[in-house]
Design an enzyme around this catalytic site. Structure first.
Site, PDB file in Angstrom:
ATOM      1  N   TYR A 169      31.901 -37.859  82.770  1.00  0.00           N
ATOM      2  CA  TYR A 169      31.238 -36.907  83.798  1.00  0.00           C
ATOM      3  C   TYR A 169      30.294 -37.048  84.427  1.00  0.00           C
ATOM      4  CZ  TYR A 169      31.614 -33.019  86.710  1.00  0.00           C
ATOM      5  OH  TYR A 169      31.389 -32.198  87.405  1.00  0.00           O
ATOM      6  N   ASP A 205      37.530 -23.321  85.074  1.00  0.00           N
ATOM      7  CA  ASP A 205      38.142 -24.499  83.845  1.00  0.00           C
ATOM      8  C   ASP A 205      37.674 -25.499  83.661  1.00  0.00           C
ATOM      9  OD1 ASP A 205      39.343 -25.692  86.282  1.00  0.00           O
ATOM     10  OD2 ASP A 205      41.140 -25.409  85.351  1.00  0.00           O
ATOM     11  N   ILE A 206      36.802 -25.950  84.269  1.00  0.00           N
ATOM     12  CA  ILE A 206      36.079 -27.718  84.013  1.00  0.00           C
ATOM     13  C   ILE A 206      35.452 -27.141  82.780  1.00  0.00           C
ATOM     14  CG2 ILE A 206      34.413 -27.563  85.596  1.00  0.00           C
ATOM     15  CD1 ILE A 206      35.216 -30.374  86.670  1.00  0.00           C
TER      16      ILE A 206
END
Length: 246
Positions: A169, A205-206
């Site tokens: 990420y 929600d990540i």
């Protein structure tokens, strides 16, 4: 006073929920026609309907950033219906479960999957929609990045998020920042402005809604960059307080 966006067309990827939805709501409330791009057209329609109840001109479009066919069909739809695109917000992104390991233990497939959405998806959508942005008198491209993509912050042991070392990420957002800089340089002699936005640690929600910032706060920087005046910056990385270090 908020800038009037009447007559402007904005497309936001991953806009059926979270920060993407809020960016669409804020742009739409200023008069823009907002295209709610989502993988699941049903969820996109739900989001667009909710916005229309608030008198926002919203349409759902099916767009999966890793499916070129859906990107191309969206570009064709925008061209035939509007003839231009004024604002592109590349918001869709993922943080894979397999990324929550020490960097050396992350599986290569997690890296590939993350880059497919967060990097290649951003580029594929931007590349397909750039001809339409060039038809705008003031095109704006906003890439949703993250402070976790800042090499300065990643290398600072005293950084607030020093323990958040998600290999796939974080590095994918660093790559998004690089794409932002290079594209802005290419387009420097055009009216198009390209910038990266850091929404901060926003409850979505990540991160299982652990963020301490609201989605309204998380959308501030992106909306500001989407509505920059003609003399605004291009090729930068910003949160709502100003420049974020690379």
């Amino acid at each position: 006073m908020s800038q009037d966006l009447k007559g402007k067309v904005a497309l936001i990827t991953g806009a059926n929920k979270g920060i993407g939805y809020e960016i669409a709501r804020q742009l739409g409330s200023r008069g823009a026609t907002v295209l709610i791009a989502s993988r699941d057209i049903g969820r996109g329609e739900e989001a667009a309907n909710k916005l229309r109840l608030n008198e926002i001109d919203a349409q759902a479009v099916q767009l999966d950033v890793i499916a070129q066919k859906t990107i191309d069909s969206t570009a064709q739809k925008i061209e035939s219906e509007f003839g231009k695109l004024d604002i592109l917000v590349n918001n869709a992104g993922i943080l894979a479960e397999g990324d929550r390991l020490p960097p050396s233990q992350v599986d290569i497939e997690t890296l590939r999957q993350t880059y497919e959405t967060n990097v290649f998806g951003v580029f594929a959508v931007t590349k397909a929609l750039l001809p339409l942005l060039k038809k705008s008198t003031a095109g704006r491209i906003v890439n949703l990045s993250s402070g976790l993509g800042s090499l300065t912050q990643n290398s600072d042991p005293n950084s607030e998020f020093a323990d958040s070392k998600y290999l796939a990420y974080n590095s994918s957002k660093t790559a998004v920042n690089a794409i932002t800089v290079l594209l802005a340089a290419e387009l420097k002699d055009t009216p198009i402005k390209v910038n990266a936005a850091d929404p901060g640690f926003t409850a979505t929600d990540i991160n299982q809604y652990q963020g301490y910032r609201s989605i309204e706060q998380g959308a501030i920087a992106a909306v500001r960059l989407a509505t920059l005046p003609d003399d605004g910056s291009s090729g930068g990385f910003f949160d709502e307080n100003g420049v974020v270090p690379w």
